[in-house]
Scaffold this active site. Structure first.
Site, PDB file in Angstrom:
ATOM      1  N   ARG A 129      53.423 -37.111  16.157  1.00 46.65           N
ATOM      2  CA  ARG A 129      53.172 -36.435  14.951  1.00 46.65           C
ATOM      3  C   ARG A 129      52.846 -37.421  13.987  1.00 46.65           C
ATOM      4  O   ARG A 129      53.380 -38.362  13.775  1.00 46.65           O
ATOM      5  CB  ARG A 129      54.406 -35.662  14.659  1.00 46.65           C
ATOM      6  N   ASP A 326      56.476 -21.730   9.845  1.00 46.70           N
ATOM      7  CA  ASP A 326      57.155 -21.905  11.166  1.00 46.70           C
ATOM      8  C   ASP A 326      57.268 -20.469  12.152  1.00 46.70           C
ATOM      9  O   ASP A 326      57.568 -20.439  13.015  1.00 46.70           O
ATOM     10  CB  ASP A 326      58.523 -22.100  11.302  1.00 46.70           C
TER      11      ASP A 326
END
Length: 453
Positions: A129, A326
């Site tokens: 990431r 999310d």
């Protein structure tokens, strides 16, 4: 804390409706911040309702390595004896943040303002990431970062001896980048200024005030401007962590899908910058209501009541993305059962989550008979609800989770409503945010709806 071996799981339609009252684990965003601000405060911070998933336990371990005393007294009940702003000490070991992008990025801000050397790493997923989005602005404090190619972990940082305040306009909507800049600004003299064009979750600002910092917010033509006066004395203050709305999304979605269901999720955080999913579900016609609304620890809280019923397609605007970033995978699942074509716009941020969540969500749907396509940064889902659509979603697929807890839970929720069971290749990572997820869902279902294949 080594990761568990791969743990496949299968979800199938329960014999009857989902019923019951439950509480989901504590809010992950608030739990991370409670531990970090407790470590920066003078005195002992009492925390109740802390999420005890692996992500948050990594943050607790990191705060210990940085010199704070962090103690668990009982399940969900913790105490942190802090070092004061600027008082963290150099860690004797590598800071391993596991799977948690939030912990890693916020910790970059914390370390940037302290004159110490530290090395940070994470699991295979986190090491993929990008961290440049925080290390680039934080370098303006005087901190020096060294990363792998592409700005990825492992990362080494030499914090600034005399940190400079930041004046930064966020190029993308990101509460993590905003929070990292504010954490660095705590150790700098003068005023740190952060501008966000789209409002993102404001738990950091709320908690800064709760611990005694001077934070002001101005809405301007440039965007939302956050001003933090540096070098405050943060004073220990109790933190009551509400239930995580991102975790509440899964039993709520399951109740909306399974005929006859009625589920009450108690004590859920209802911060308006976190509740985009609930607004979207109401637009879809979901039977979703809020009871017992109140304020606890500076955050709005309430009980969510979800009942099964038909859903219709919606067009979700891009400005809503920061408040539900999310929740798009589980929303996509619900869109597959709705009547009509749902379009979710502006999802570029999903490409840099635990997985490329945009591609992985489309693949999850396709593997189970739902037509979905990606158009630029939009996800378009063709729902199979309604009297003439041919019935429920087929299911029957195996979903590759890519070490992504939210993708795994979304696929398992899907399996509760599909004709054939849905399998996930690995459910072990669910514990990073929702310990006991399978057991809780089985209790609501009154049987083994989720089980090993």
């Amino acid at each position: 804390m080594p990761h568990a071996p791969a743990s496949p799981l299968l979800a199938s339609r329960p014999a009857g409706p989902l019923t019951g009252r439950l509480r989901v684990p504590g809010d992950k965003s608030i739990s991370h911040r409670a531990l970090m601000f407790g470590a920066l405060a003078v005195g002992e911070t009492a925390i109740t309702g802390l999420l005890e998933g692996e992500d948050v336990l990594r943050t607790a371990a990191a705060m210990r390595l940085l010199g704070a005393e962090v103690t668990q007294l009982a399940p969900g009940e913790w105490r942190v004896s802090g070092r004061g702003v600027g008082g963290l000490t150099e860690p004797a070991d590598v800071l391993d943040m596991g799977n948690s992008g939030t912990a890693a990025r916020l910790l970059c801000g914390l370390l940037a303002g302290h004159p110490l050397f530290a090395v940070m790493t994470g699991d295979a997923s986190l090491r993929k990431r990008p961290m440049k989005r925080v290390t680039d602005p934080l370098s303006a404090t005087g901190a020096v970062f060294r990363t792998r190619e592409g700005g990825r972990l492992p990362l080494a940082v030499q914090g600034a001896a005399d940190p400079l305040p930041l004046d930064y306009v966020l190029p993308v909507a990101s509460a993590q980048v905003k929070s990292a800049c504010l954490l660095a600004g705590l150790c700098a003299p003068g005023v740190t200024r952060v501008v966000e064009r789209e409002p993102t979750r404001d738990h950091t600002e709320n908690m800064l005030r709760h611990f005694g910092a001077s934070v002001s917010i101005e809405d301007t033509a440039e965007g939302r401007v956050i001003l933090l006066t540096g070098r405050p004395e943060l004073v220990a203050a109790p933190v009551h962590v509400p239930g995580d709305p991102s975790s509440a999304a899964f039993p709520i979605a399951a109740a909306l899908l399974v005929p006859g269901s009625r589920v009450v999720v108690e004590n859920v955080g209802l911060n308006p910058l976190r509740t985009g999913l609930f607004a979207t579900l109401r637009e879809m016609g979901a039977r979703l209501t809020i009871e017992n609304e109140r304020v606890e620890g500076g955050e709005p809280v309430g009980d969510l009541v979800a009942e099964h019923g038909p859903l219709r397609a919606v067009d979700v605007p891009p400005r809503r993305a920061p408040s539900m970033i999310d929740e798009y995978p589980v929303l996509a699942v619900l869109a597959g059962f709705a009547e009509g074509e749902t379009r979710m716009r502006g999802l570029q941020e999903l490409r840099v989550k635990e997985s490329d969540r945009l591609a992985a969500t489309a693949a999850m749907l396709a593997a189970n008979g739902v037509a979905a396509r990606i158009e630029g940064d939009d996800l378009v889902v063709q729902g199979q609800g309604g009297a003439t659509s041919g019935g429920p979603v087929p299911g029957g697929g195996t979903v590759e989770t890519h070490m992504d807890h939210r993708l795994a839970m979304s696929a398992l929720v899907m399996g509760l409503g599909t004709r054939a069971p849905v399998a996930v290749d690995d459910a072990a990572f669910i514990d990073t945010s929702f310990p006991g997820f399978a057991a809780l869902m089985n209790r609501l279902a009154g049987g083994e709806a989720l089980r090993a294949p």
